[in-house]
Write an enzyme that holds these catalytic residues in place. Structure first.
Site, PDB file in Angstrom:
ATOM      1  N   LYS A  27       3.970  15.819  33.708  1.00  0.00           N
ATOM      2  CA  LYS A  27       4.656  15.426  34.939  1.00  0.00           C
ATOM      3  C   LYS A  27       4.393  16.494  35.988  1.00  0.00           C
ATOM      4  O   LYS A  27       5.017  17.546  35.998  1.00  0.00           O
ATOM      5  CB  LYS A  27       6.156  15.260  34.739  1.00  0.00           C
TER       6      LYS A  27
ATOM      7  N   SER B 281       7.556  18.908  33.371  1.00  0.00           N
ATOM      8  CA  SER B 281       7.968  19.363  34.696  1.00  0.00           C
ATOM      9  C   SER B 281       8.072  20.889  34.761  1.00  0.00           C
ATOM     10  O   SER B 281       7.065  21.580  34.697  1.00  0.00           O
ATOM     11  CB  SER B 281       9.282  18.684  35.082  1.00  0.00           C
TER      12      SER B 281
END
Length: 506
Positions: free
Chosen positions: A427, A402
């Site tokens: 992600k 992320s």
């Protein structure tokens, strides 16, 4: 609620940033002169209000839905027990969508009915997939409201909302209870009472997997490691349990204990891989930054200093703490840096972008987002001024996710840093976090992101420029500290020598 860009309703709850290891990361909120978006359209914003009306009306499930019209969705053709008004607000005008539904006779279920409408409206307006996983989202509301109406408990009603969200096919879009949301906010502050164990649900398997442990914390002392699967908490199996629920079970009052079973990450061949440990709960301070100064001899025999900075969380203080750390190491004579993002599963994306500007100048693109219409929207710095131009290497691995991937991509694609390690988690989704009227919170995937060079990250990850392997640990000089026997740190130092020999800051 501050938006990332006016055309993207990326809401962040009004609390300090997230350091939660169980996510990836989660919330993106940018409202700063340091960043700009290329598209200035304004997104709709939803709110729900409930007005009580005739409570004596009775309806069969078939009567719950009678008409669907453009701009108007109405449950029941006649008088409703109460109705919710969901409004889309624009700067110059207001557009309303009216949803009328018969109220449950159970007060707590009635409250969840309003939460259902709020949830449905936010998904309808902001979810990244405008086809809603190829289903009629209005019809899904009708179906869920019909199923919820006869229920007698809030827990059962919340399960109906979770079931509705699961049909979207996105494990990151979810609702959490008020209690779970409070736990989420505590973690965002960087202080909690727990065992120092950070977990996340692996989307491909559905298992709860350990991302990392707080150094010196109860979980680390007990020998729990990255990659271990969390099997049980206090005798309760974790199959199908949401990450936030598991996190809440791990946390608790200092002085109490929690018993966990973990499946060793490298041994999944039966009970021989199961380990049960009793962990004491303690005060856990989630400081996102740890530093060290590494003495280094260059190929030409000069003695220099390399600054090592490990960033374990993109929390509220991450950028400020890093800036202070870099300035302190500059005063100590450091002239090259290793930024360690290994096992950093994300957090506040804004914190990741704030950290990027510590290393970058000008108006570079930090990340590109793709909205639900497929529009590519670059996020650029505005008049960025790096605090150092010294050579930089970034360490990444499969636990970097992320916000870590956004930062690594920004530094790599703008030719500021060399990446060393292993391919990152992958992600590439951005969530908004919205607190609902009852104190619960809705996490919605609102956009996808690409690196500045338009490399896809989601389910792909970022490949490093140079890999490091365990065989590199067999260095006769690597005996004095944990960093000196870290294969990736050794490789990073070599890459810094290469950068310096080229006469470039990277």
């Amino acid at each position: 609620m501050e938006p990332l860009c006016p055309n993207m309703d990326l809401k962040s709850a009004s609390f300090p940033p997230i350091s939660a290891r169980f996510v990836k990361p989660i919330s993106l909120s940018l409202h700063s002169h340091r960043f700009s978006c290329s598209d200035r359209r304004v997104a709709k914003k939803w709110r729900v209000s409930v007005v009580n009306a005739n409570s004596e009306a009775k309806f069969s499930s078939q009567e719950l839905v009678r008409t669907i019209g453009k701009g108007l969705l109405s449950f029941a053709a006649a008088v409703a027990a109460n109705y919710a008004v969901v409004c889309c607000n624009y700067p110059a005008m207001a557009e309303s969508l009216t949803v009328a539904f018969p109220a449950s006779r159970t007060t707590e279920v009635n409250s969840v009915q309003t939460t259902l409408v709020e949830t449905w409206g936010l998904i309808r307006e902001t979810f990244v997939d405008p086809t809603f996983n190829h289903q009629d989202w209005d019809q899904k509301l009708q179906q869920t409201m019909t199923e919820m109406f006869p229920l007698r408990s809030a827990d059962a009603a919340y399960m109906k909302i979770s079931g509705m969200l699961s049909t979207l096919g996105d494990p990151f879009t979810r609702i959490i209870s008020p209690k779970e949301y409070q736990s989420f906010r505590i973690g965002s502050n960087g202080n909690l009472q727990g065992v120092g164990l950070f977990i996340n649900r692996e989307p491909r398997t559905g298992h709860l997997v350990v991302l990392s442990c707080v150094e010196g914390g109860p979980a680390a002392r007990a020998g729990i490691h990255q990659g271990d699967e969390l099997v049980e908490i206090n005798g309760e199996k974790m199959d199908g349990i949401e990450t936030e629920v598991a996190v809440q079970k791990l946390r608790g009052r200092v002085g109490t204990t929690v018993t966990v079973k973990v499946h060793r990450g490298n041994d999944i061949r039966g009970d021989s891989g199961i380990k049960e440990v009793k962990l004491p709960r303690e005060y856990i301070k989630l400081s996102p930054i740890s530093t060290a100064t590494i003495p280094h001899k260059t190929p030409d025999g000069r003695l220099t200093k390399t600054g090592y900075v490990k960033l374990s969380a993109f929390s509220q203080t991450a950028a400020a703490d890093m800036e202070n750390a870099i300035n302190e190491m500059k005063r100590q004579g450091v002239h090259s840096y290793i930024l360690d993002l290994r096992n950093n599963p994300g957090g506040l994306v804004k914190a990741g972008l704030d950290v990027a500007q510590i290393w970058l100048d000008g108006d570079e693109t930090l990340v590109n987002t793709i909205d639900r219409e497929g529009n590519l929207l670059p996020i650029n710095m505005v008049n960025g001024h790096a605090i150092t131009h010294d050579p930089l290497v970034v360490l990444v691995n499969e636990g970097s996710a992320s916000a870590s991937e956004i930062l690594a991509g920004a530094l790599h694609d703008n030719r500021r840093a060399t990446l060393v390690g292993h391919r990152t988690f992958g992600k590439g989704k951005i969530q908004s976090v919205t607190e609902l009227h009852d104190g619960s919170a809705l996490f919605v995937t609102v956009a996808k992101y690409l690196s500045p060079a338009l490399h896809d990250i989601d389910q792909v990850g970022i490949a490093p420029d140079v890999q490091c392997t365990t065989e590199m640990l067999n260095s006769p000089n690597s005996v004095s500290s944990s960093l000196e026997v870290d294969s990736c740190v050794l490789v990073a130092e070599h890459e810094l020598d290469i950068q310096e020999s080229k006469g470039t800051a990277s």
